[in-house]
Design a protein around this motif. Structure first.
Motif, PDB file in Angstrom:
ATOM      1  N   ASP A 102      -1.973   7.710  -1.807  1.00  0.00           N
ATOM      2  CA  ASP A 102      -3.420   7.605  -2.005  1.00  0.00           C
ATOM      3  C   ASP A 102      -3.972   6.281  -1.498  1.00  0.00           C
ATOM      4  O   ASP A 102      -5.128   5.960  -1.731  1.00  0.00           O
ATOM      5  CB  ASP A 102      -3.772   7.786  -3.483  1.00  0.00           C
ATOM      6  CG  ASP A 102      -3.183   6.698  -4.365  1.00  0.00           C
ATOM      7  OD1 ASP A 102      -2.439   5.837  -3.840  1.00  0.00           O
ATOM      8  OD2 ASP A 102      -3.454   6.697  -5.578  1.00  0.00           O
ATOM      9  N   ASN A 103      -3.107   5.506  -0.836  1.00  0.00           N
ATOM     10  CA  ASN A 103      -3.488   4.233  -0.223  1.00  0.00           C
ATOM     11  C   ASN A 103      -3.889   3.160  -1.226  1.00  0.00           C
ATOM     12  O   ASN A 103      -4.521   2.174  -0.860  1.00  0.00           O
ATOM     13  CB  ASN A 103      -4.601   4.428   0.814  1.00  0.00           C
ATOM     14  CG  ASN A 103      -4.114   5.241   1.990  1.00  0.00           C
ATOM     15  OD1 ASN A 103      -3.257   4.778   2.740  1.00  0.00           O
ATOM     16  ND2 ASN A 103      -4.610   6.450   2.141  1.00  0.00           N
ATOM     17  N   ALA A 104      -3.525   3.340  -2.471  1.00  0.00           N
ATOM     18  CA  ALA A 104      -3.743   2.286  -3.454  1.00  0.00           C
ATOM     19  C   ALA A 104      -2.804   1.120  -3.139  1.00  0.00           C
ATOM     20  O   ALA A 104      -1.736   1.294  -2.563  1.00  0.00           O
ATOM     21  CB  ALA A 104      -3.481   2.821  -4.856  1.00  0.00           C
ATOM     22  N   GLU A 105      -3.229  -0.076  -3.521  1.00  0.00           N
ATOM     23  CA  GLU A 105      -2.423  -1.267  -3.273  1.00  0.00           C
ATOM     24  C   GLU A 105      -2.085  -1.959  -4.590  1.00  0.00           C
ATOM     25  O   GLU A 105      -2.809  -1.838  -5.576  1.00  0.00           O
ATOM     26  CB  GLU A 105      -3.183  -2.240  -2.372  1.00  0.00           C
ATOM     27  CG  GLU A 105      -3.420  -1.713  -0.969  1.00  0.00           C
ATOM     28  CD  GLU A 105      -4.173  -2.704  -0.097  1.00  0.00           C
ATOM     29  OE1 GLU A 105      -4.351  -3.870  -0.522  1.00  0.00           O
ATOM     30  OE2 GLU A 105      -4.575  -2.312   1.011  1.00  0.00           O
ATOM     31  N   ASN A 108      -9.316  -2.859  -1.448  1.00  0.00           N
ATOM     32  CA  ASN A 108      -8.003  -3.407  -1.142  1.00  0.00           C
ATOM     33  C   ASN A 108      -8.022  -4.276   0.107  1.00  0.00           C
ATOM     34  O   ASN A 108      -9.048  -4.414   0.766  1.00  0.00           O
ATOM     35  CB  ASN A 108      -7.000  -2.262  -0.977  1.00  0.00           C
ATOM     36  CG  ASN A 108      -6.717  -1.573  -2.308  1.00  0.00           C
ATOM     37  OD1 ASN A 108      -6.555  -2.241  -3.321  1.00  0.00           O
ATOM     38  ND2 ASN A 108      -6.696  -0.253  -2.304  1.00  0.00           N
ATOM     39  N   THR A 117      -6.381  -3.661   2.880  1.00  0.00           N
ATOM     40  CA  THR A 117      -6.394  -2.861   4.093  1.00  0.00           C
ATOM     41  C   THR A 117      -7.845  -2.498   4.425  1.00  0.00           C
ATOM     42  O   THR A 117      -8.588  -2.034   3.569  1.00  0.00           O
ATOM     43  CB  THR A 117      -5.561  -1.582   3.898  1.00  0.00           C
ATOM     44  OG1 THR A 117      -4.244  -1.955   3.511  1.00  0.00           O
ATOM     45  CG2 THR A 117      -5.502  -0.783   5.194  1.00  0.00           C
ATOM     46  N   ARG A 140       0.860  -1.196   0.000  1.00  0.00           N
ATOM     47  CA  ARG A 140       0.000   0.000   0.000  1.00  0.00           C
ATOM     48  C   ARG A 140       0.890   1.238   0.000  1.00  0.00           C
ATOM     49  O   ARG A 140       1.802   1.345   0.812  1.00  0.00           O
ATOM     50  CB  ARG A 140      -0.870   0.023   1.263  1.00  0.00           C
ATOM     51  CG  ARG A 140      -1.709   1.295   1.423  1.00  0.00           C
ATOM     52  CD  ARG A 140      -2.504   1.280   2.731  1.00  0.00           C
ATOM     53  NE  ARG A 140      -1.646   1.264   3.903  1.00  0.00           N
ATOM     54  CZ  ARG A 140      -1.130   2.347   4.492  1.00  0.00           C
ATOM     55  NH1 ARG A 140      -1.378   3.548   3.984  1.00  0.00           N
ATOM     56  NH2 ARG A 140      -0.365   2.248   5.549  1.00  0.00           N
ATOM     57  N   TRP A 152     -10.965   4.298   7.943  1.00  0.00           N
ATOM     58  CA  TRP A 152     -10.398   3.860   6.673  1.00  0.00           C
ATOM     59  C   TRP A 152     -11.343   4.198   5.521  1.00  0.00           C
ATOM     60  O   TRP A 152     -10.918   4.549   4.418  1.00  0.00           O
ATOM     61  CB  TRP A 152     -10.092   2.356   6.702  1.00  0.00           C
ATOM     62  CG  TRP A 152      -9.423   1.905   5.441  1.00  0.00           C
ATOM     63  CD1 TRP A 152      -9.935   1.098   4.470  1.00  0.00           C
ATOM     64  CD2 TRP A 152      -8.106   2.273   4.994  1.00  0.00           C
ATOM     65  NE1 TRP A 152      -9.033   0.945   3.453  1.00  0.00           N
ATOM     66  CE2 TRP A 152      -7.914   1.655   3.747  1.00  0.00           C
ATOM     67  CE3 TRP A 152      -7.100   3.078   5.536  1.00  0.00           C
ATOM     68  CZ2 TRP A 152      -6.720   1.813   3.026  1.00  0.00           C
ATOM     69  CZ3 TRP A 152      -5.927   3.233   4.818  1.00  0.00           C
ATOM     70  CH2 TRP A 152      -5.749   2.602   3.579  1.00  0.00           C
ATOM     71  N   THR A 209     -10.837   7.502   4.090  1.00  0.00           N
ATOM     72  CA  THR A 209      -9.575   7.614   3.364  1.00  0.00           C
ATOM     73  C   THR A 209      -9.619   6.862   2.039  1.00  0.00           C
ATOM     74  O   THR A 209      -9.104   7.320   1.025  1.00  0.00           O
ATOM     75  CB  THR A 209      -8.428   7.068   4.237  1.00  0.00           C
ATOM     76  OG1 THR A 209      -8.121   8.029   5.250  1.00  0.00           O
ATOM     77  CG2 THR A 209      -7.174   6.808   3.431  1.00  0.00           C
ATOM     78  N   ARG A 210     -10.223   5.698   2.054  1.00  0.00           N
ATOM     79  CA  ARG A 210     -10.259   4.838   0.869  1.00  0.00           C
ATOM     80  C   ARG A 210     -11.669   4.276   0.719  1.00  0.00           C
ATOM     81  O   ARG A 210     -11.912   3.098   1.000  1.00  0.00           O
ATOM     82  CB  ARG A 210      -9.227   3.717   1.025  1.00  0.00           C
ATOM     83  CG  ARG A 210      -9.000   2.905  -0.241  1.00  0.00           C
ATOM     84  CD  ARG A 210      -8.147   3.638  -1.244  1.00  0.00           C
ATOM     85  NE  ARG A 210      -8.014   2.859  -2.480  1.00  0.00           N
ATOM     86  CZ  ARG A 210      -7.393   3.316  -3.560  1.00  0.00           C
ATOM     87  NH1 ARG A 210      -6.849   4.507  -3.559  1.00  0.00           N
ATOM     88  NH2 ARG A 210      -7.315   2.578  -4.645  1.00  0.00           N
TER      89      ARG A 210
END
Lengths: 468, 144
Positions: free
Chosen positions: A59-62, B30, B32, A55, B21, B24-25
Motif C-alpha cells: 500500500d506504499n506506506a512508509e 511520506n 516518496t 516503503r 504517485w 497511488t498514494r
C-alpha cells in the motif's frame, strides 16, 4: 567489571548495539572512531536511532526502522502487519504458495461429466495478492465446477458474475445444482451473486485445485471442501506443500501436489528503502524519492541479505540509488570505507560516487577492476562478484586504496573533494548504476590512517570478511 | 522497461511522475514523491520511465489480450481529475477523458501506465526502448 558473554550479548541487543567476539560491551564504530562526515549502515554503528525508512509495496506506506528492527518487525511491516499472513509466512502455520505457473493440487478418480458431483457446495479460503491477476481456484477439467478470476471479476463455470475481485484473505463458496450449474457465489459468508452459470464442455477425471487448463492460481488456497454431493465429497486442510498436507479429511480422495510449490514466506510482499539515515549526526541522509528507483530490502517477504546472511539491500542495475540532498563540501584528505558487492550491470558499477561538477570521490567496479577516483582513476585490484570491504584514503599523490585489507600502496587518485554523496549511481542525473549491494558506507572528512586498521577490523568483524 | 518521450521538458516529466504517485498514494504523507524515474536529453526533451512489458495472450474466449507485467496501485481515494490536469497537456481531450475514466474505474485496484500509453494514439508513438534512447544520445557516456 567484565560481563559474561551471554549477558553482554543480551544487553547489547537490548541497547541495539553490535557485539564482537570479545567479552564485554563493544562500543560501536562511531563511538570508537568519531568524526565521520556521513555514515550509512543497516547496523547501529553509532546513531542509536532509526537506520532506514522503508516503503512497503502493498500500500506504499512508509515506516522508520532501527537496526534491531531489520528482521521480523520489518517483515511484518512488509506483510501489512496482517497477523494471519505473518503466521503463514513465519512458518508457525505454514501454507502452500501457488505460483501461478504450474503449481496445483489434483484429485484423481472423478468421472468426466459436466454434472458429475450433482448438487454440491465447493468452498475454499484463499489469499489473493493481486486482484488484477488471473487465476483459477478450482475446476473439474477445464470449465466445469470452475471458479476463476479474470480481469478483476469472478467467473463461475463459463459465466462472468461481474463481482469484483478483492485482494486479501477471503472465504469463497459456490453452490451448484444437480445439472452442474452454479447458482450462488458467497464471499466471506455474504451472497454476492445468484443466477445460473452453465457448465462448460470440457470436464475430465481430474479435479484441480489452483488451476483450470493452463490458467493457474497465484496466492494461497487452504481449508478446501466439496460437500453436499450425492456422488463424492472431500476436504483438505492444505496446511503445507506436501501430499500429506492434502490428505482427504472426510474420505479417501487424497490430493496430489504438482509443480514445485514453495511454502508461503510473503511472496508478493516487497519493501524498498526510501531513506538511508546518516548515523554520523550530521544529517546527511541519503534519500530516494522516486519509488521505482528505491533499492529493495524485502523480497517476497524475506529480508534481503548479503552472501553471509547479513541484512543488506539490492540495487537493480537500472536506476536504483540514493543521494544526499546537499553537497557535503568535503576537501581532501578524505577517507571512505564501503561494504559492497557488484555483479556488474554495465561498464561501471558505482558503490559511492558524487555529482558531476560538484566534487566526486568514487569507489566502484569497472569491467575487470575495482576503481578509486577523485579526478584520476586508479584500478589497483582485480574485481569479482563477491562482497568486499573497500576503502580509500583520498589524498592526492599520497592516496591509498585497500581491498579486504590488502593495500594498493601509494597511488594518485587526484585531488577532488566530495559534494553530494551518491550511493549506487554515478550521478544524480543518471548514468551507470550498481547491480549489487551496498551494506555500509562511512566517509570521514579527514585522514584516518592512524585508525584505518582498527576501523577496517571493526567492519570486517561485523560482515564476516577475513582481512589479509 | 520502456520510456515515454515528452517534448515539454524535465519539469513536466517530473510533474507527471508526481501525479502518478498521487493516484497511488494521494495522502502524500511520506518521503516518496515520484512513481517512476525521469531522464533529460541534452536537447531539453525529457522521458518518463514506463515499467513492465505487455505480453500478448488470449482471453478465455480466444480473443487477443495483453497481460501487463507491472501495474500501479490506484488508491480508492485518489483524485483522477488531478492526474488528468497533468496528462491533458500530452493527449487529446478525448484521451484525457478516457484516462480519467480509467483511473476512476480502477480505484481500489491496479492500472498499468503501459496499457494507458498503448491505448492512447497520442502517446503510443512516443514509447521507446532503452536501446532507442541510447542511439538517440539520451544517456551520458560513463565517466570516471
Amino acid at each position: 567489571m567484565a560481563l559474561s558473554r551471554p549477558l553482554s550479548r543480551s544487553l547489547s541487543r537490548a541497547l541495539g548495539r553490535g557485539i564482537s567476539g570479545g567479552i564485554g560491551l563493544i562500543k560501536r564504530l562511531l563511538d570508537l572512531y568519531p568524526g565521520a562526515a556521513a555514515a550509512y549502515s543497516l547496523q547501529d554503528i553509532g546513531g542509536g536511532g532509526n537506520v532506514t525508512r522503508v516503503r512497503r509495496s502493498s500500500d506504499n506506506a512508509e515506516q522508520d526502522f532501527t537496526a534491531g528492527q531489520i528482521g521480523d518487525p520489518l517483515r511484518q511491516f512488509a506483510l501489512n502487519g496482517d497477523s494471519d499472513l505473518w503466521d503463514f509466512a513465519s512458518g508457525s502455520s505454514p501454507r502452500m504458495y501457488f505460483d501461478g505457473i504450474n503449481d496445483n493440487v489434483t484429485v484423481a478418480g472423478m468421472t468426466a461429466a459436466s454434472n458429475y458431483f450433482r448438487a454440491c457446495t465447493i468452498q475454499a479460503t484463499v489469499f489473493i495478492p493481486d486482484a488484477s491477476d488471473s487465476g483459477s481456484v478450482f475446476s473439474l477439467g477445464i470449465d466445469c465446477y470452475r471458479l476463476r478470476h479474470f480481469s478483476g471479476t469472478w467467473k463461475i463455470n463459463t459465466t462472468n458474475t461481474h463481482v469484483s475481485v478483492t485482494e486479501g484473505i477471503q472465504t469463497l463458496a459456490v453452490d451448484y445444482n444437480s445439472s452442474g450449474k452454479a447458482t450462488a457465489l458467497r464471499i466471506n459468508g455474504a451472497t454476492e451473486w445468484v443466477g445460473t452459470a452453465s457448465a462448460g464442455s470440457s470436464p475430465s477425471t481430474l479435479f484441480n485445485i489452483g488451476s483450470a487448463g493452463s490458467v493457474h492460481f497465484t496466492g494461497l488456497i487452504y481449508d478446501f471442501s466439496l460437500s453436499g454431493s450425492s456422488v463424492k465429497n472431500f476436504a483438505f486442510n492444505g496446511y503445507g506443500n506436501q501430499n500429506s498436507d492434502w490428505e482427504d479429511t472426510v474420505g479417501s480422495n487424497d490430493g496430489t501436489v504438482n509443480g514445485s510449490p514453495a511454502l508461503f514466506t510473503g511472496q508478493g510482499f516487497d519493501a524498498y528503502v526510501t531513506t538511508w539515515y546518516d548515523q554520523s549526526g550530521n544529517g546527511n541522509d541519503a534519500t530516494q524519492s522516486t519509488a521505482a528507483s528505491q533499492p529493495q530490502i524485502v523480497d517476497s517477504g524475506v529480508i534481503v541479505t548479503d552472501d553471509d546472511g547479513i541484512p543488506s539491500m539490492d540495487f537493480d542495475g537500472t536506476d536504483d540509488g540514493f543521494f544526499t540532498s546537499t553537497g557535503l563540501g568535503l576537501v581532501q584528505p578524505i577517507t571512505a570505507f564501503c561494504i559492497g558487492k557488484s555483479t556488474l550491470s554495465s561498464s561501471f558499477d558505482p558503490f559511492m560516487d558524487g555529482e558531476f561538477g560538484g566534487g566526486r570521490c568514487q569507489i566502484g567496479r569497472s569491467s575487470s577492476n575495482f576503481q578509486f577516483f577523485a579526478g584520476t582513476a586508479q584500478t589497483p585490484f582485480t574485481s569479482d562478484d563477491n562482497k568486499h570491504l573497500l576503502s580509500c584514503l583520498y589524498n592526492g599523490a599520497s592516496s591509498s586504496a585497500r581491498l579486504d585489507g590488502t593495500s594498493s600502496g601509494t597511488i594518485n587518485t587526484g585531488t577532488g573533494g566530495m559534494g553530494r554523496i551518491s550511493i549506487g549511481r554515478d550521478n544524480p542525473l543518471g548514468g551507470t548504476d550498481l547491480e549489487g549491494q551496498v551494506s555500509e558506507l562511512i566517509v570521514y572528512d579527514s585522514d584516518q590512517s592512524t585508525n584505518r586498521d582498527a576501523i577496517e577490523q571493526n567492519i570486517a568483524n561485523r560482515y564476516g570478511i577475513a582481512l589479509s | 522497461m520502456k520510456y515515454l518521450i515528452l517534448e515539454s521538458g524535465i519539469a513536466y516529466a517530473r510533474a507527471l511522475s508526481a501525479a502518478m504517485w498521487g493516484v497511488t498514494r494521494p495522502s502524500g504523507d511520506n518521503s516518496t514523491k515520484y512513481y517512476v524515474g525521469t531522464l533529460q536529453h541534452p536537447d531539453g526533451r525529457a522521458a518518463l520511465q514506463v515499467l513492465g512489458e505487455a505480453i500478448e495472450t488470449e482471453d478465455e474466449d480466444g480473443n487477443p489480450a495483453y497481460v501487463f507485467t507491472e501495474s500501479q496501485p490506484i488508491h480508492k481515494d485518489c483524485d483522477a481529475s488531478a492526474f488528468r490536469e497533468v496528462i491533458k497537456d500530452s493527449v487529446t481531450e478525448a484521451e484525457a477523458n478516457a484516462i480519467e475514466a480509467g483511473i476512476e474505474a480502477a480505484k481500489g485496484g491496479r492500472m498499468s501506465l503501459l496499457s494507458v500509453v498503448l491505448a492512447s494514439p497520442s502517446l503510443s508513438p512516443r514509447l521507446k526502448t532503452k536501446e532507442e534512447l541510447q542511439a538517440d544520445g539520451w544517456f551520458p557516456e560513463p565517466q570516471e
